[in-house]
Design an enzyme around this catalytic site. Structure first.
Site, short mmCIF file in Angstrom:
data_model
loop_
_atom_site.label_atom_id
_atom_site.label_comp_id
_atom_site.label_asym_id
_atom_site.label_seq_id
_atom_site.Cartn_x
_atom_site.Cartn_y
_atom_site.Cartn_z
N LYS B 252 0.83 -1.20 0.00
CA LYS B 252 0.00 0.00 0.00
C LYS B 252 0.87 1.26 0.00
CE LYS B 252 -4.16 -1.92 0.43
NZ LYS B 252 -4.94 -1.98 1.65
N ASP B 347 -3.30 -7.01 -0.26
CA ASP B 347 -1.94 -7.12 0.31
C ASP B 347 -1.92 -8.08 1.50
OD1 ASP B 347 -3.52 -5.36 1.80
OD2 ASP B 347 -1.77 -4.26 2.57
N ASP B 385 -3.89 -7.98 17.46
CA ASP B 385 -4.63 -7.25 16.44
C ASP B 385 -5.87 -8.03 16.02
OD1 ASP B 385 -4.33 -4.92 14.47
OD2 ASP B 385 -4.55 -6.62 13.08
N ASN B 386 -7.04 -7.38 16.05
CA ASN B 386 -8.28 -8.00 15.57
C ASN B 386 -8.52 -9.44 16.03
OD1 ASN B 386 -9.49 -5.92 14.15
ND2 ASN B 386 -8.22 -6.26 12.35
N GLU B 414 -7.20 -6.19 20.91
CA GLU B 414 -7.59 -5.03 20.13
C GLU B 414 -8.84 -5.38 19.32
OE1 GLU B 414 -7.36 -2.34 16.39
OE2 GLU B 414 -7.14 -4.51 16.45
N LYS B 525 0.77 4.81 9.30
CA LYS B 525 0.72 3.38 8.96
C LYS B 525 1.37 3.11 7.61
CE LYS B 525 -3.76 2.84 9.73
NZ LYS B 525 -5.08 2.16 9.70
N TYR B 526 1.37 4.17 6.72
CA TYR B 526 1.90 3.95 5.38
C TYR B 526 3.09 4.84 5.06
CZ TYR B 526 -2.90 2.33 5.50
OH TYR B 526 -4.07 1.73 5.89
#
Lengths: 666, 666
Positions: B252, B347, B385-386, B414, B525-526
């Site tokens: 990304k 991705d 995460d998640n 999270e 983040k990117y």
């Protein structure tokens, strides 16, 4: 490390202590169950409510549950309790792969994404079902047809149209593999009692006091003559204190006196003499055949008999001679009488339900067999005396053993003790429970107590049978409030709960107590009584009227539908009961003060009945048949304790509109 | 038909889903347990709380429970959670025959009743103990002595005096038979976590954004240089987003763009490339040794590292080549990327935790092994995460397996999803949970949510770690409220819960969002970010001050002690936290409106602190050290959002009285 059961299924309701004890309901009820059910991710899921009769060998039935709250993942399902028996239920869930695939693919297709690969996945899902060995020929035929049509369709739109056919979805759901089926780990139970467990009017009388010759006790034959009057008042359960031979040793005299003469009849709670014990009948009342005749006389009037099950043994009980090891012993080998130190009850020997060397098994079994004896004579209701002084597990065992064979037997727990024990007995299986009703007289405490009884988890396992008085309890409010209090407390008992009772003499407003106590003076427990049933000031008409209102209004047959409403006078209690479909709505206002007239504005919760503020409605006061057409949620009323301590209204919609007139649309 | 277990033991609290999941607490806590316990009749009973460390082979310890509510039969006991490990507990009860006998006999004796027979019973009770084979010689000696003295005593008064000796009671209790011992059928568990599970201040930063050369990412070595500043602000957990090699395929670009150039650094959440996967370190950050150096640098500053555990795999992850069967496949055999139709995440490849033919076992085990790898490198905190998109039972298994060996490992879930799943993850073992805090901005909703989190059963298993912002969430209140909102929300996060966090840039009040979203514009983040940590308008001093207040006030180290209090302005939230012994009482008032000054009367709940209305007390505003001597429960305050959006008071007793002066009693 387990990969099965990946769904979370929790919070199944109703349930009692997480399923440790059965829930209670009644035959004919639509039994609703909710549960929190979800899995990780966003796949579509199916949730089923599984249920069966416990004592039936064949398999489970499933009804689909519907998601009623998405944000909290709450699902609801139901089944009808068709019979009077114990049912089992639990919840299962699985992923609906085809529906998940269809939903995702539809979204992609609508977003203009090429779904060639997804369509192949869809075909594979159908093929997977076709590969199942157990598949019926007709299912193979239809599914193959679908598959062929899809394969031969020339474009994605056409294919999606076929995939979206709801019958395909259904076929796959029925025949497809539930590869991640999760069944909740616990099986819940609900006792579906007969209706009388919830709706009945009890009348208690001493069979020896139903005559009219002074000093002479009446018999079962005399009692039969009393039945039409009691039936006419609207009662349907005749509850008798113990009918067994009464002990002679240390027999109590009038007013619980330690001394008695040969003329004294004794307390029927001191059970057993040389004439027999718990499976015999006191000869003064007649023979066992006379008792059976009495049962049949009740049945012919559509009434039934409730027997008292009091475990107390008199020193003369046959058990004492035949089974001395069933009792507690003193160091000198003599049998111990009952005590609550320093008080002595020398006319009663308690049984030892913990007797060593497995002797307790004999005692437990005998108690069950006594009940079975009377069940076989046709008795289907037992009022159990002081169950809280015996092990809770004794009752749990007796009730489950007996109701497995005779599910129609009703047990009423006569416990007046601390709340945890009251609840434990109900959880253990008692069909009904006595309550603190006689001691709840004021608005706040009535609302608090009855909200707890009917609106919380307690209502899932306990049904309060409201006695307005008992031979042991002549409440202070009746002693001080006189006739108006008797009317007021009767109105409360008979409408706050669907099941209630009075002890005879209530209709005559008998209220002479031993000073500073709630005990009757010259209590019938120790004496034979003769009463003039048409004595001046009796409230028989009032009782008859309310029982008739109860009979004809289905809202009053229900227990959990009690709702309290606002009115601005602290002396007036205002509540309603209605059927789930609102076809019968009863509003009740009771003046709790037997000494003064009170006026109040009732705040009628119209919104709960789907009546608009601007709509008219009809209120019929069922006690005097007065009608009024009202509008708006405020209604001013006056309650005179002498003449009308309570109003019981039926609320009816005023649906007369021109567009319902026959010619309107011609 | 069972005669054992005749006690009712129920309602054991705290407990989660009736003992299905462990309760959470922390080492050093006095763990209180209550239960409803009773039996039939009026015998005296003893109730014990049994407890042991789960992984310890030897037996249970018992502490006596005390009846704290007689009417409701509630008993309470406690034990100290000495260590960081899983404990077990349950409740047992038995009849104290000797105490029952003594109580009854005393009543009779006091009533002047002859107790000859009872005294013989008492002697038998002592003899029964003496008949026990296992009895120690010393016990035999003392008991025999008692018995002899009793037998030789010449009158009832003397005998009763000896029987009433408390040491005899104790001896019999210790050595006597508990013949009707009932042990509750379920063993409950409590996870005693280390203190940091409850009390910590988290600081999240991207390790590649800690440098100061434009276009050049920083390394772990650079990060070490940043630590003293973060330590100085008062944080003790440094939480790093994933540090693993970043995928190249479909990488990304800035602002989550689908297109990237070779210059783009990619999202660290697209894990795995030819340079390695979840157990390797992104070379741009340094080597694994550099990471270990970073851990050690944190430790030397009394801080620790929290690693992100994000299961997402990039298409270049070694798993894809080595274990293609761990992923979902399309009909053409290619691996499926992540989707939330119609959105595609090309991705990222999600792992299949339900992979058929036991392949799922490989996947589950690998996830555990990845965590174990980092645990062995010294990491003791993981932010997962998640977790809600993976099976809850996966987490339950991983966490129980790992904490059995490493009880000091902390897992933060999270999950921002529906309440039942949030709770299920906490029940499954997550030490801490993200919460809806960022979306709770107004008085009523904050009170409702935090009452649920800290005052209900939820607090028995869930600890909310309040993040004021995250790389994914720039809350609207911060976008619109600017610097005052950043101060206000910081004050809330750091005092409503004992554990909280911020994501770096918060101290600079960064608040530029993608329009109509809560996403940061040009999200880190990117992209690699360079920041001026001393930029004008930063709130570093404010953060430092509050963290220091947290550190020095033990009331702020606790989680369940949050209590809301009344103040008459809807824009001001007023609450307190205090230690159980009331040695530290903190009062907090926060202006929830970042745009306007507000004034209010705080209603200080003096009665809860045992301060009388007429007594003076000292209030120290810990943020500006202003002191005031107050009296009465009303205090008028003004909160200016720009300068002081919150007051944090310590309330101190004003105990200066003449009678405490040294010379007063001379």
């Amino acid at each position: 490390m387990k990969n099965d059961g990946l769904f979370i299924i929790e919070n199944i309701k109703p349930s009692v202590d997480n399923g440790k004890y059965p829930v209670k309901s009644e035959a004919g009820t639509l039994f609703k169950v909710t549960a929190t059910v979800f899995r990780d991710g966003h796949d579509k899921i199916k949730v089923n409510l599984k249920h069966k009769k416990k004592h039936e060998s064949h398999g489970w039935e499933s009804t689909e549950m519907i998601q009623i709250n998405q944000g909290l993942d709450i699902w609801e399902g139901s089944f009808i309790l068709l019979e009077n028996c114990l049912y089992q239920y639990t919840v299962e869930a699985f992923t609906d792969h085809f529906a998940s695939w269809l939903s995702d693919t539809t979204k992609k297709f609508n977003a203009g994404i090429n779904i060639n690969s997804e369509l192949l996945e869809g075909e594979i899902l159908i093929k997977n079902v076709l590969n199942k060995k157990s598949l019926s020929k007709s299912a193979v035929k239809i599914l193959t047809q679908y598959l062929t049509t899809i394969t031969s369709a020339t474009n994605q739109t056409e294919k999606m149209k076929i995939f979206s056919d709801h019958r395909l979805d259904e076929l796959i759901l029925i025949h497809g593999q539930k590869d991640d089926l999760t069944v909740h780990e616990h099986i819940y139970e609900v006792m579906s009692d007969r209706i009388e467990a919830r709706f009945a009017a009890w009348y208690e009388f001493f069979p020896r006091s139903q005559g009219n010759i002074k000093g002479k006790g009446s018999t079962f034959k005399d009692c039969i003559k009393r039945l039409p009057d009691i039936k006419a008042m609207g009662f349907n359960v005749i509850y008798l204190p113990p009918i067994h031979p009464i002990g002679k040793t240390n027999r109590k005299g009038p007013n619980n006196s330690l001394f008695s003469t040969s003329k004294d009849c004794g307390s029927p709670y001191a059970i057993g003499s040389d004439l027999g014990g718990h499976t015999e009948v006191e000869p003064a009342l007649g023979t066992i055949e006379d008792f059976e005749d009495f049962i049949n006389a009740c049945i012919s009037l559509e009434m039934e008999v409730a027997l008292d099950f009091a475990i107390n043994c008199s020193p003369d009980h046959p058990y004492v001679k035949d089974h001395p090891d069933w009792f507690y012993k003193r160091p000198d080998g003599s049998i111990k009488y009952a005590e609550n130190p320093p008080k002595k009850y020398q006319d009663i020997y308690p049984l030892n339900f913990r007797a060593e060397n497995s002797v307790w098994k004999e005692v437990w079994t005998e108690m069950k067999d006594v009940l079975l004896f009377w069940i076989k004579k046709g008795v289907r209701i037992f009022r159990v005396d002081n169950p809280h002084t015996k092990p809770v597990k004794l009752w749990q065992w007796i009730i489950s053993e007996l109701t497995a064979v005779y599910p129609d037997v009703i047990f009423l727990a006569e416990a007046f003790t601390r709340p945890p024990m009251m609840r434990a007995l109900a959880k253990a299986g008692f069909t009904q429970s006595y309550s603190y009703f006689t001691w709840r007289n004021f608005k706040d405490e009535i609302i608090e107590y009855f909200t707890e009884l009917t609106q919380t988890n307690v209502s899932d396992y306990m049904r309060a049978n409201l006695f307005a008085n008992t031979p042991d309890i002549l409440p202070t409010i009746l002693q001080t409030g006189g006739r108006p209090a008797f009317m007021m407390r009767f109105a409360l008992a008979s409408t706050l709960s669907s099941v209630y009772g009075i002890y005879s003499g209530y209709e005559l407003c008998e209220n002479t107590a031993i000073p500073n106590s709630e005990e009757y003076l010259n209590s019938e427990k120790y004496e034979i009584k003769i009463r003039d049933w048409s004595a001046k000031g009796n409230i028989i008409d009032y009782i008859t009227k309310i029982n008739s209102i109860r009979q004809t209004n289905p809202a009053l047959h229900l227990y959990k539908n009690l709702r309290f409403h606002h009115c601005d006078n602290n002396n007036i209690l205002f509540y309603s009961k209605s059927t789930p479909d609102l076809s019968n709505i009863i509003l009740i206002a009771v003046n709790l003060d037997p000494h003064h007239e009170h006026e109040t504005n009732l705040h009628i919760p119209l919104e709960e009945f789907y009546i608009k503020e601007k709509d008219s409605y009809l209120l019929i006061n069922l006690l005097n048949d007065e009608k009024s057409i009202d509008k708006g949620h405020i209604k001013l009323i006056t309650l005179d304790p002498d003449s009308e301590p309570a109003h019981i209204y039926r609320l009816e919609r005023w649906s007369s509109k021109e567009d319902k007139f026959d010619y309107f649309n011609m």
